[in-house]
Design a protein around this motif. Structure first.
Motif, short mmCIF file in Angstrom:
data_model
loop_
_atom_site.label_atom_id
_atom_site.label_comp_id
_atom_site.label_asym_id
_atom_site.label_seq_id
_atom_site.Cartn_x
_atom_site.Cartn_y
_atom_site.Cartn_z
N UNK A 38 0.82 -1.20 0.00
CA UNK A 38 0.00 0.00 0.00
C UNK A 38 0.86 1.26 0.00
N UNK A 39 0.40 2.28 -0.70
CA UNK A 39 0.95 3.63 -0.59
C UNK A 39 -0.17 4.60 -0.91
N UNK A 40 -0.13 5.79 -0.29
CA UNK A 40 -1.20 6.77 -0.47
C UNK A 40 -0.81 7.91 -1.40
N UNK A 41 0.46 8.32 -1.35
CA UNK A 41 0.87 9.38 -2.28
C UNK A 41 2.35 9.25 -2.62
N UNK A 42 2.65 9.60 -3.88
CA UNK A 42 4.03 9.68 -4.34
C UNK A 42 4.43 11.14 -4.33
N UNK A 43 5.46 11.45 -3.56
CA UNK A 43 5.95 12.83 -3.48
C UNK A 43 7.08 13.01 -4.49
N UNK A 44 6.84 13.84 -5.46
CA UNK A 44 7.82 14.18 -6.48
C UNK A 44 7.78 15.69 -6.68
N UNK A 45 8.93 16.31 -6.79
CA UNK A 45 8.97 17.76 -6.87
C UNK A 45 8.20 18.30 -8.06
N UNK A 46 8.06 17.49 -9.12
CA UNK A 46 7.36 17.94 -10.33
C UNK A 46 5.91 17.48 -10.39
N UNK A 47 5.58 16.42 -9.65
CA UNK A 47 4.23 15.87 -9.78
C UNK A 47 3.89 15.00 -8.57
N UNK A 48 3.02 15.50 -7.73
CA UNK A 48 2.55 14.70 -6.58
C UNK A 48 1.35 13.87 -7.03
N UNK A 49 1.41 12.56 -6.77
CA UNK A 49 0.35 11.65 -7.19
C UNK A 49 -0.30 11.03 -5.97
N UNK A 50 -1.60 11.20 -5.84
CA UNK A 50 -2.35 10.58 -4.74
C UNK A 50 -3.04 9.33 -5.26
N UNK A 51 -2.90 8.25 -4.54
CA UNK A 51 -3.37 6.93 -4.97
C UNK A 51 -4.73 6.62 -4.36
N UNK A 52 -5.76 6.67 -5.18
CA UNK A 52 -7.12 6.33 -4.73
C UNK A 52 -7.46 4.86 -4.99
N UNK A 53 -6.51 4.10 -5.48
CA UNK A 53 -6.80 2.75 -5.94
C UNK A 53 -6.89 1.71 -4.84
#
Length: 473
Positions: A97-112
């Motif tokens: 499991x992970x909830x969000x990927x922190x990237x300086x250019x694009x933060x991705x939140x995982x709703x899956x």
């Protein structure tokens, strides 16, 4: 066929308890009336003082394991569970499991299905068993370590600590700083607008998701907020830094969710005699309260934080194996831990009365000798060196919890949460052979050396329960 019967029987066992626990559980939103927690303000006089536990790892577990854990916790009579509502990573993990990927250019939140849907399952299971959740939104502690190849919810858990095993393994403040300000200090989390906006972006996604769900007791801004962590503090960080941030973030959450309570999540450290931003009354300095727990060293002024209008109740923690709260009075570490804890809790009970708000002891622990070899400090990713000796005896741990809870709940502290729930019989981890020669999976939950209870509530884990059933014909 035997394994199938076991699974069906386990499901029937868990289902049978649901109605009982829901009838006896806590329904409705928790509010505050006359400085005390109350269940649903329509129910006059329905006070809610609670005893509970911590299980940060719940959203990493499989569905059956989550249900089994809440069943065991409810059987123990615990009413509230504090758990992580965040799981930050720097890149998509190979498993788990992970909830969000922190990237300086694009933060991705995982709703899956491997994202926030796991937190949905935690909420649904807690609801089944009549348990409230204290959701923590970030963590002060996140030491860097090599990314494990597997996550704790996988079965390859024999070598080292899999991802998600340690409480400091879920991202948090230092990961935000390393992502958005690589050369920055820990306290940049509280002052850097890029980081604050990134954190608010996550809040805007997760807080409204549960805004209408009364299973959530409250939002906790962060675990053990401080000026420093693995990353050091800047020379500019002081108590006003964290107090200002707390005021901004708690006010922001109130715009997203007007129904739930909010607390800071600080460890309860004082800054006696310091200039206050919000508190008009505070504990006065005295020579009997010396040292970093009382002089603002950690960048925390718990009474000023509690006085913020958008903070509904105060928080404190108690980890005497990692923090010396008061001067030692004995050569016995266990005696010092218990006595120092008693004074710490009593001080906070007085603070609650002084400021006219409830307080909650959100995490309390004392390491036992049996678990000392597994002890991993919060600012570390490895156990103490082999051969390290320490810890209290098991009866001293029980006495400590009883003593601290007695002072807390007979005073002005409205709730206490032990750290950490230890769950046996998790059916989706590891493998073992039962006495009938049928290969079944089981393991124990993460414990970092803090484990307590070990299913003493019912003295029976899932595998034992399954083995007690009649053999199929």
């Amino acid at each position: 066929m035997t394994l199938l019967c076991f699974v069906i029987a386990l499901q029937l066992w868990l289902t049978a308890g649901v109605g009982i626990f829901r009838r006896n559980g806590a329904s409705g939103f928790v509010t505050i009336q006359h400085n005390q927690f109350q269940l649903d303000n329509r129910l006059v006089g329905c006070l809610f003082r609670f005893y509970g536990t911590n299980a940060y790892w719940l959203h990493m577990a499989e569905d059956d394991d989550i249900d089994l854990t809440f069943h065991s916790i409810a059987t123990a009579g615990f009413q509230v569970v504090r758990t992580w509502a965040f799981n930050d990573v720097s890149s998509k993990p190979s498993s788990g499991t992970y909830f969000q990927i922190l990237d300086v250019n694009n933060v991705t939140i995982n709703d899956g299905a491997d994202g926030l849907q796991r937190l949905d399952k935690v909420v649904a299971s807690a609801d089944k068993y009549g348990i409230k959740l204290l959701f923590t939104l970030t963590n002060n502690w996140n030491p860097v370590r090599s990314t494990p190849s597997s996550s704790w919810n996988r079965r390859q858990n024999s070598a080292g600590f899999p991802r998600g095993y340690l409480s400091n393994d879920y991202g948090g403040i230092d990961l935000y700083v390393r992502t958005f300000s690589p050369d920055g200090t820990h306290d940049g989390f509280y002052t850097d607008r890029k980081i604050i906006d990134a954190f608010k972006n996550y809040l805007a996604h997760v807080v409204p998701r549960y805004a209408n769900n009364s299973v959530v007791l409250a939002w906790e801004l962060g675990n053990d907020l401080r000026c420093s962590s693995t990353l050091p503090a800047s020379s500019a960080c002081n108590t006003h830094t964290i107090t200002n941030w707390t005021a901004e973030i708690s006010s922001y959450i109130k715009t997203l969710d007007s129904q739930h309570l909010v607390t800071a999540g600080d460890g309860g450290f004082y800054c006696l005699g310091c200039e206050k931003m919000f508190a008009t009354q505070s504990t006065q300095p005295t020579t009997s309260l010396p040292g970093p727990s009382f002089d603002g060293t950690y960048g925390v002024d718990t009474e000023d934080i509690m006085a913020i209008p958008s903070i509904d109740f105060g928080s404190l923690q108690l980890f005497p194996d990692q923090t010396e709260y008061l001067p030692a009075i004995s050569n016995s570490s266990a005696t010092n831990s218990i006595a120092g804890g008693n004074t710490w809790v009593a001080l906070h009970s007085n603070s609650a009365a002084l400021l006219g708000k409830p307080e909650v002891l959100t995490a309390a622990a004392i390491i036992t000798q049996d678990h000392y070899s597994s002890f991993v400090p919060f600012n570390s990713s490895a156990p103490l060196p082999e051969g390290s000796c320490g810890g209290a005896q098991a009866f001293q741990q029980d006495y400590a919890f009883t003593s601290w809870a007695g002072i807390a709940l007979s005073g002005n502290i409205q709730g206490m949460l032990e750290y950490l729930w230890l769950q046996n019989g998790l059916t989706s981890h590891g493998t073992t052979y039962s006495r009938r020669g049928v290969k079944r999976a089981q393991s124990i939950s993460p414990q970092e050396g803090h484990g307590h209870y070990d299913n003493l509530a019912n003295n029976q884990n899932a595998i034992q329960f399954g083995n007690s059933l009649p053999l199929p014909s």
